[in-house]
Design a protein around this motif. Sequence first.
Motif, PDB file in Angstrom:
ATOM      1  N   ARG A  13       0.828  -1.206   0.000  1.00  0.00           N
ATOM      2  CA  ARG A  13       0.000   0.000   0.000  1.00  0.00           C
ATOM      3  C   ARG A  13       0.859   1.251   0.000  1.00  0.00           C
ATOM      4  NH1 ARG A  13      -5.493  -0.747   2.176  1.00  0.00           N
ATOM      5  NH2 ARG A  13      -5.621  -2.822   3.064  1.00  0.00           N
ATOM      6  N   GLY A  14       0.391   2.254  -0.684  1.00  0.00           N
ATOM      7  CA  GLY A  14       1.183   3.483  -0.808  1.00  0.00           C
ATOM      8  C   GLY A  14       0.523   4.695  -0.205  1.00  0.00           C
ATOM      9  N   THR A  15      -0.141   4.522   0.944  1.00  0.00           N
ATOM     10  CA  THR A  15      -0.740   5.686   1.603  1.00  0.00           C
ATOM     11  C   THR A  15      -0.037   5.925   2.935  1.00  0.00           C
ATOM     12  OG1 THR A  15      -2.416   4.381   2.753  1.00  0.00           O
ATOM     13  CG2 THR A  15      -2.992   5.213   0.582  1.00  0.00           C
ATOM     14  N   LEU A  16      -0.186   7.139   3.450  1.00  0.00           N
ATOM     15  CA  LEU A  16       0.502   7.516   4.689  1.00  0.00           C
ATOM     16  C   LEU A  16       0.117   6.605   5.852  1.00  0.00           C
ATOM     17  CD1 LEU A  16       2.299   9.533   6.230  1.00  0.00           C
ATOM     18  CD2 LEU A  16       0.242  10.914   6.604  1.00  0.00           C
ATOM     19  N   ASP A  17      -1.191   6.333   5.996  1.00  0.00           N
ATOM     20  CA  ASP A  17      -1.626   5.506   7.129  1.00  0.00           C
ATOM     21  C   ASP A  17      -1.125   4.060   6.999  1.00  0.00           C
ATOM     22  OD1 ASP A  17      -3.273   5.482   4.922  1.00  0.00           O
ATOM     23  OD2 ASP A  17      -5.132   5.233   6.023  1.00  0.00           O
ATOM     24  N   TRP A  18      -1.178   3.521   5.793  1.00  0.00           N
ATOM     25  CA  TRP A  18      -0.743   2.138   5.604  1.00  0.00           C
ATOM     26  C   TRP A  18       0.773   1.986   5.477  1.00  0.00           C
ATOM     27  CZ3 TRP A  18      -3.038  -2.176   6.752  1.00  0.00           C
ATOM     28  CH2 TRP A  18      -4.432  -2.174   6.859  1.00  0.00           C
ATOM     29  N   ALA A  19       1.475   3.092   5.482  1.00  0.00           N
ATOM     30  CA  ALA A  19       2.936   3.009   5.410  1.00  0.00           C
ATOM     31  C   ALA A  19       3.502   2.535   6.745  1.00  0.00           C
ATOM     32  CB  ALA A  19       3.516   4.371   5.056  1.00  0.00           C
ATOM     33  N   TYR A  20       2.771   2.789   7.813  1.00  0.00           N
ATOM     34  CA  TYR A  20       3.290   2.478   9.147  1.00  0.00           C
ATOM     35  C   TYR A  20       3.352   0.993   9.511  1.00  0.00           C
ATOM     36  CZ  TYR A  20       4.030   7.268  10.427  1.00  0.00           C
ATOM     37  OH  TYR A  20       4.545   8.545  10.491  1.00  0.00           O
ATOM     38  N   GLU A  48       6.223   3.061  -3.192  1.00  0.00           N
ATOM     39  CA  GLU A  48       6.287   4.485  -2.808  1.00  0.00           C
ATOM     40  C   GLU A  48       7.033   4.669  -1.478  1.00  0.00           C
ATOM     41  OE1 GLU A  48       5.006   6.751  -4.971  1.00  0.00           O
ATOM     42  OE2 GLU A  48       5.783   8.361  -3.713  1.00  0.00           O
ATOM     43  N   LEU A  49       6.918   3.681  -0.601  1.00  0.00           N
ATOM     44  CA  LEU A  49       7.517   3.792   0.743  1.00  0.00           C
ATOM     45  C   LEU A  49       9.036   3.828   0.722  1.00  0.00           C
ATOM     46  CD1 LEU A  49       5.361   1.314   2.902  1.00  0.00           C
ATOM     47  CD2 LEU A  49       4.798   3.537   2.022  1.00  0.00           C
ATOM     48  N   VAL A  50       9.629   3.320  -0.354  1.00  0.00           N
ATOM     49  CA  VAL A  50      11.099   3.295  -0.393  1.00  0.00           C
ATOM     50  C   VAL A  50      11.659   4.260  -1.426  1.00  0.00           C
ATOM     51  CG1 VAL A  50      11.522   1.050   0.643  1.00  0.00           C
ATOM     52  CG2 VAL A  50      10.955   1.166  -1.784  1.00  0.00           C
ATOM     53  N   LYS A  51      10.835   5.193  -1.872  1.00  0.00           N
ATOM     54  CA  LYS A  51      11.358   6.220  -2.776  1.00  0.00           C
ATOM     55  C   LYS A  51      12.163   7.239  -1.977  1.00  0.00           C
ATOM     56  CE  LYS A  51       8.100   6.092  -6.591  1.00  0.00           C
ATOM     57  NZ  LYS A  51       6.956   6.796  -7.177  1.00  0.00           N
ATOM     58  N   GLN A  52      13.119   7.870  -2.658  1.00  0.00           N
ATOM     59  CA  GLN A  52      13.941   8.898  -1.993  1.00  0.00           C
ATOM     60  C   GLN A  52      13.028   9.935  -1.332  1.00  0.00           C
ATOM     61  OE1 GLN A  52      17.301   9.206  -1.905  1.00  0.00           O
ATOM     62  NE2 GLN A  52      18.108   7.904  -3.541  1.00  0.00           N
ATOM     63  N   THR A  53      12.062  10.442  -2.093  1.00  0.00           N
ATOM     64  CA  THR A  53      11.078  11.367  -1.514  1.00  0.00           C
ATOM     65  C   THR A  53       9.691  10.761  -1.698  1.00  0.00           C
ATOM     66  OG1 THR A  53      11.557  12.555  -3.560  1.00  0.00           O
ATOM     67  CG2 THR A  53      12.002  13.717  -1.521  1.00  0.00           C
ATOM     68  N   PRO A  54       9.225  10.040  -0.672  1.00  0.00           N
ATOM     69  CA  PRO A  54       7.929   9.389  -0.801  1.00  0.00           C
ATOM     70  C   PRO A  54       6.788  10.412  -0.779  1.00  0.00           C
ATOM     71  CG  PRO A  54       8.804   9.074   1.409  1.00  0.00           C
ATOM     72  CD  PRO A  54       9.840   9.831   0.648  1.00  0.00           C
ATOM     73  N   ARG A  55       5.831  10.202  -1.669  1.00  0.00           N
ATOM     74  CA  ARG A  55       4.689  11.109  -1.749  1.00  0.00           C
ATOM     75  C   ARG A  55       3.513  10.367  -1.121  1.00  0.00           C
ATOM     76  NH1 ARG A  55       0.574  12.354  -5.052  1.00  0.00           N
ATOM     77  NH2 ARG A  55       0.823  10.281  -5.931  1.00  0.00           N
ATOM     78  N   LEU A  56       3.367  10.521   0.186  1.00  0.00           N
ATOM     79  CA  LEU A  56       2.377   9.728   0.901  1.00  0.00           C
ATOM     80  C   LEU A  56       1.235  10.583   1.399  1.00  0.00           C
ATOM     81  CD1 LEU A  56       4.891   7.560   2.919  1.00  0.00           C
ATOM     82  CD2 LEU A  56       3.491   6.793   1.011  1.00  0.00           C
TER      83      LEU A  56
END
Lengths: 157, 76
Positions: free
Chosen positions: A14-21, A47-55
Amino acid sequence: MAARKKKLSIIASRGTLDWAYPPLIHASTAAALGYDTEIFFTSYGVELVKQTPRLKTTAIGNPGMPMPVQLPVLLQAMPGMQSVMTMLMKQKLKSKGVMSIEQLRALCLESGVKMIACEMTLDLFDIDQSDLLDDVTTAGIATYLEFAGKSHISLTF
Amino acid sequence: MAQYDHELDASGLNCPLPILRARKSLGEMKQNQTLHIIATDPGSVKDFEAFTKQTNNQLLSSTEIDGQFNFVIKKT
């Protein structure tokens, strides 16, 4: 006493801020407990391992998300609502002393968590390896299965 | 007052930070030394039990005073 080291394999899709945790919190804790830990980032999870993640986060399609004010779904789809929800979530995380995703993943890497980005996803979404953190390797599902097959625990987020 | 070899103040930190900091502290300690941890996360009570069991360290004590949790771990 040399018990075989326990292994934990995680799929982060998942590539959302809440599911990144969840994947990163489970991984960092397992590493602290001495587990050999590996995360396979696939699909939007890359997305979680991108240099600048857009979450970002949104309450749409996520009725379980606690909201300060209950809004009808249609209003949640108004322009700008996603940014507002993301801002509120970030404030919440900060007020509870939760680390940022950037800090948390750095901590995972420091603790020896192995991170693998799905090769096929990179190809599908035209993501360059240089967009990812230096410590992340890329591989296919066979590589994931090799580790997962020997794991004691396997989690999917 | 009991004396401990190392102190770790994890007050205000949430899961999994107290555990991560504890592991780091234990890693820098010698065998049989003791670590005193202060935490405010209620989940840390069960977590430190599980942590010490799985990492083969010894939880000497676990006490609560006014919402503050105190743990003493001996590195084995």
